[in-house]
Motif scaffolding. Structure first.
Motif, short mmCIF file in Angstrom:
data_model
loop_
_atom_site.label_atom_id
_atom_site.label_comp_id
_atom_site.label_asym_id
_atom_site.label_seq_id
_atom_site.Cartn_x
_atom_site.Cartn_y
_atom_site.Cartn_z
N LYS A 274 0.86 -1.18 0.00
CA LYS A 274 0.00 0.00 0.00
C LYS A 274 0.89 1.23 0.00
CE LYS A 274 -3.60 2.10 2.87
NZ LYS A 274 -4.42 1.90 4.09
N GLU A 275 0.67 2.14 -0.95
CA GLU A 275 1.46 3.36 -1.04
C GLU A 275 0.54 4.57 -0.92
OE1 GLU A 275 3.98 3.56 -4.43
OE2 GLU A 275 4.93 1.63 -4.01
N GLN A 276 0.86 5.43 0.04
CA GLN A 276 0.08 6.65 0.26
C GLN A 276 0.60 7.73 -0.68
OE1 GLN A 276 -2.19 6.47 2.87
NE2 GLN A 276 -3.06 8.48 2.46
N ILE A 277 -0.32 8.31 -1.45
CA ILE A 277 0.07 9.41 -2.33
C ILE A 277 -0.39 10.69 -1.64
CG2 ILE A 277 -0.12 10.30 -4.70
CD1 ILE A 277 -0.74 7.58 -5.65
N ALA A 278 -0.68 11.72 -2.35
CA ALA A 278 -1.08 13.00 -1.77
C ALA A 278 -2.38 12.87 -0.99
CB ALA A 278 -1.25 14.04 -2.87
N GLY A 279 -2.34 13.29 0.27
CA GLY A 279 -3.55 13.33 1.09
C GLY A 279 -4.14 11.96 1.35
N ASN A 280 -5.36 11.77 0.88
CA ASN A 280 -6.05 10.51 1.16
C ASN A 280 -6.02 9.52 -0.01
OD1 ASN A 280 -7.67 11.90 -0.57
ND2 ASN A 280 -9.57 11.63 0.61
N LYS A 281 -5.20 9.78 -1.00
CA LYS A 281 -5.13 8.90 -2.17
C LYS A 281 -4.15 7.76 -1.88
CE LYS A 281 -6.39 12.41 -5.50
NZ LYS A 281 -6.08 13.04 -6.76
N VAL A 282 -4.58 6.55 -2.24
CA VAL A 282 -3.79 5.35 -1.99
C VAL A 282 -3.76 4.52 -3.25
CG1 VAL A 282 -3.68 3.24 -0.61
CG2 VAL A 282 -4.52 5.32 0.42
N ILE A 283 -2.60 3.92 -3.54
CA ILE A 283 -2.51 2.95 -4.63
C ILE A 283 -1.91 1.67 -4.07
CG2 ILE A 283 -2.33 4.67 -6.46
CD1 ILE A 283 0.66 3.98 -6.63
N TYR A 284 -2.23 0.60 -4.73
CA TYR A 284 -1.73 -0.72 -4.33
C TYR A 284 -0.89 -1.29 -5.45
CZ TYR A 284 -5.11 -0.45 -0.54
OH TYR A 284 -5.79 -0.06 0.58
N LYS A 285 0.25 -1.88 -5.07
CA LYS A 285 1.15 -2.51 -6.03
C LYS A 285 1.46 -3.91 -5.55
CE LYS A 285 3.56 1.69 -7.50
NZ LYS A 285 4.86 2.35 -7.64
N ALA A 286 1.69 -4.80 -6.50
CA ALA A 286 2.07 -6.17 -6.17
C ALA A 286 3.52 -6.22 -5.73
CB ALA A 286 1.84 -7.09 -7.36
#
Length: 126
Positions: free
Chosen positions: A113-125
C-alpha cells in the motif's frame, strides 16, 4: 375436519416425507464415494496445471484472487476504485467492494500500500 387437526396431519406427513427422503439420500451416498474415488486420479492432473497460482496463495478466496490478479496486471499501481471497476462493479460500490480483499492481501504481504497526496492510496504487487 377441523383446520387445526388438518394442520397437524399435514405436519406429520411432512416429517414422514423428510425422513423418507433423508433415508434415500443416505442410502444413495454409499455409491457416490466410489465414483469420487474414480474421479480423484483425474483431479491431480488438473491441479498440476493450476499449481503455480494456487500453491503461492492457497488460502485466498476467489474474490481475493481476482483482486490480486488485477493488482498484478497493473505494475504502476492501482487504486481501490480502479480495482473494483476492473472487476466489473458499479461505480459507487467499486472501492468498497475491493477494500475487504485488499486488507487480507496486505496482511499476507502480497500487496504493498502506497500513500500518495492526502487521502489517495494505490496498491502494487510485491
Amino acid at each position: 375436519m377441523r383446520l387445526a387437526h388438518k394442520r397437524n396431519v399435514q405436519l406429520k406427513l411432512k416429517k414422514q416425507v423428510k425422513a423418507t427422503v433423508a433415508n434415500l439420500v443416505a442410502s444413495n451416498k454409499a455409491p457416490k464415494p466410489v465414483v469420487e474415488k474414480k474421479v480423484a486420479p483425474k483431479a491431480p492432473a488438473a491441479e498440476k496445471v493450476a499449481a503455480p497460482k494456487a500453491a503461492a496463495n492457497p488460502e485466498l478466496t476467489p474474490k481475493q484472487q481476482q483482486v490480486l490478479d488485477i493488482v498484478v496486471a497493473n505494475p504502476e499501481g492501482i487504486n481501490p476504485k480502479g480495482i473494483g471497476l476492473a472487476a466489473g462493479q458499479e461505480d459507487g460500490k467499486a472501492a468498497a467492494w475491493a477494500t475487504g480483499a485488499l486488507k487480507k492481501l496486505l496482511e499476507d504481504n502480497l500487496v504493498v500500500k502506497e500513500q500518495i497526496a492526502g487521502n489517495k492510496v494505490i496498491y502494487k504487487a510485491k
